[in-house]
Design an enzyme around this catalytic site. Structure first.
Site, PDB file in Angstrom:
ATOM      1  N   ASP A  97       0.796  -1.224   0.000  1.00 16.86           N
ATOM      2  CA  ASP A  97       0.000   0.000   0.000  1.00 16.86           C
ATOM      3  C   ASP A  97       0.834   1.284   0.000  1.00 16.86           C
ATOM      4  OD1 ASP A  97      -2.376   1.399  -0.155  1.00 16.86           O
ATOM      5  OD2 ASP A  97      -2.629   1.500   2.001  1.00 16.86           O
ATOM      6  N   CYS A 152     -17.832  -7.173 -14.378  1.00 15.38           N
ATOM      7  CA  CYS A 152     -19.070  -6.443 -14.129  1.00 15.38           C
ATOM      8  C   CYS A 152     -19.995  -6.554 -15.337  1.00 15.38           C
ATOM      9  CB  CYS A 152     -18.775  -4.974 -13.845  1.00 15.38           C
ATOM     10  SG  CYS A 152     -17.692  -4.698 -12.427  1.00 15.38           S
ATOM     11  N   CYS A 159     -22.471  -0.325  -7.663  1.00 17.32           N
ATOM     12  CA  CYS A 159     -21.498   0.382  -6.833  1.00 17.32           C
ATOM     13  C   CYS A 159     -21.621   1.886  -7.010  1.00 17.32           C
ATOM     14  CB  CYS A 159     -20.087  -0.089  -7.140  1.00 17.32           C
ATOM     15  SG  CYS A 159     -19.554   0.145  -8.863  1.00 17.32           S
ATOM     16  N   CYS A 163     -22.634   4.699  -4.001  1.00 15.43           N
ATOM     17  CA  CYS A 163     -21.648   5.665  -3.513  1.00 15.43           C
ATOM     18  C   CYS A 163     -22.347   6.930  -3.041  1.00 15.43           C
ATOM     19  CB  CYS A 163     -20.645   5.999  -4.615  1.00 15.43           C
ATOM     20  SG  CYS A 163     -19.400   7.205  -4.085  1.00 15.43           S
ATOM     21  N   CYS A 178     -14.057  10.584  -2.552  1.00 16.55           N
ATOM     22  CA  CYS A 178     -14.246   9.306  -1.856  1.00 16.55           C
ATOM     23  C   CYS A 178     -14.393   9.518  -0.352  1.00 16.55           C
ATOM     24  CB  CYS A 178     -13.071   8.381  -2.147  1.00 16.55           C
ATOM     25  SG  CYS A 178     -13.162   6.789  -1.308  1.00 16.55           S
ATOM     26  N   CYS A 206     -15.282   3.243   4.193  1.00 16.21           N
ATOM     27  CA  CYS A 206     -16.641   3.179   3.648  1.00 16.21           C
ATOM     28  C   CYS A 206     -16.783   1.877   2.877  1.00 16.21           C
ATOM     29  CB  CYS A 206     -16.908   4.369   2.730  1.00 16.21           C
ATOM     30  SG  CYS A 206     -18.559   4.371   1.985  1.00 16.21           S
TER      31      CYS A 206
END
Length: 294
Positions: A97, A152, A159, A163, A178, A206
């Site tokens: 990350d 998808c 999604c 959101c 975001c 989230c």
């Protein structure tokens, strides 16, 4: 190689030639890659599943277990050691990350999972509930992908509909919109993001876009104990009341939600500014100033 990744707990893995990632690298990231691994020529990429179920709580699913940075680096270490034994004289540098490697682009080029409209990688049977780990190397690697396209359905926008801030579009996630990103920022939030966070079921992160994704409805549980055991599902005002930076790190330092310190969590719980910073005992004042740095 397959036995190494399976022993490490990876659900999928592959390789990406560094040259294929150049369009995604800033000059600063490219320089940092070479500083970490001089002569770097490739990236090994692996996906590690973390889903532990949907028990109620106000912390995002990804941060309820042990800090994934620690877990992934620890699980990559034996892979790096084995590769160094197989390829003497070559470097293998793990990352999780915070690495300069553009992980999503590397996973695409390596063929690890499929791109979801939420911008995350989908790795059956774990859905998008996976963390990506990388290993930089100066060993020449051919890309094992790319795996272009998506799982998808053409008409699925679940999604995007879920959101709360309109961060998701056909190009993926706009981080500046975001809510997960803003929940981790320090200081006062923009009014629209503060309002969205006040309506959110989570105070950190989230899960709404992932929760709406059809590929996650029957996601398999992670086999990794670090993400299945000793979970913290929620935090309350009482949990954080009166904690100095040192006490907070002692209680929660092994969790991914702790990297910014206690102040953002207090803010997200709705505590007034006057209560968001607790006084430190005299012997801790020197540490308090750095309590909220990663």
């Amino acid at each position: 190689m397959e036995s190494l990744w399976k022993a490490a707990g990876a659900a999928a893995w592959g390789a990406a030639a560094l040259g294929g990632l150049q369009p995604f690298l800033t000059p600063e990231a490219a320089a940092e890659i070479q500083a970490r691994c001089p002569g770097a020529r490739g990236v090994l990429v692996a996906a590690f599943p973390y889903y532990a179920g949907r028990a109620a709580g106000n912390l995002s699913l990804y941060c309820r277990g042990e800090d994934y940075h620690r877990v992934i680096l620890r699980r990559l270490e034996p892979v790096c050691r084995a590769l160094m034994e197989r390829h003497p004289g070559h470097a293998f540098v793990p990352g999780a990350d915070s690495s300069p490697v553009p992980e999503l682009a590397a996973a695409e080029l390596a063929g690890v999972g499929w791109r979801g409209r939420h911008g995350l990688r989908i790795v059956p049977p774990y859905g998008s509930y996976v963390f990506l780990g990388t290993i930089l190397t100066d060993l020449p690697l051919a890309s094992t992908g790319p795996r272009e396209g998506t799982l998808c359905p053409p008409d699925c926008r679940a999604c995007q509909t879920a959101c709360p801030t309109g961060a998701l579009g056909e190009g993926g996630c706009d981080v500046s919109r975001c809510l997960s990103h803003w929940s981790q920022e320090k200081g006062e939030l923009p009014p629209d993001m503060a309002a969205a966070l006040g309506r959110s079921p989570t105070i950190w992160g989230c899960d709404l876009c992932q929760g709406a994704c059809p590929h996650n409805r029957a996601a398999a549980l992670s086999p990794l104990p670090e993400f299945r055991e000793d979970l913290i599902l929620s935090l309350t005002r009482e949990d954080l009341a009166g904690l100095s930076g040192k006490a907070f790190r002692r209680a929660y330092g092994r969790r991914a939600f702790a990297w910014r310190g206690v102040a953002p969590l207090r803010r997200n719980l709705g505590l007034p500014p006057s209560a968001q910073k607790s006084p430190a005992p005299p012997e801790e004042k020197s540490a308090e100033g750095t309590a909220e740095t990663p």
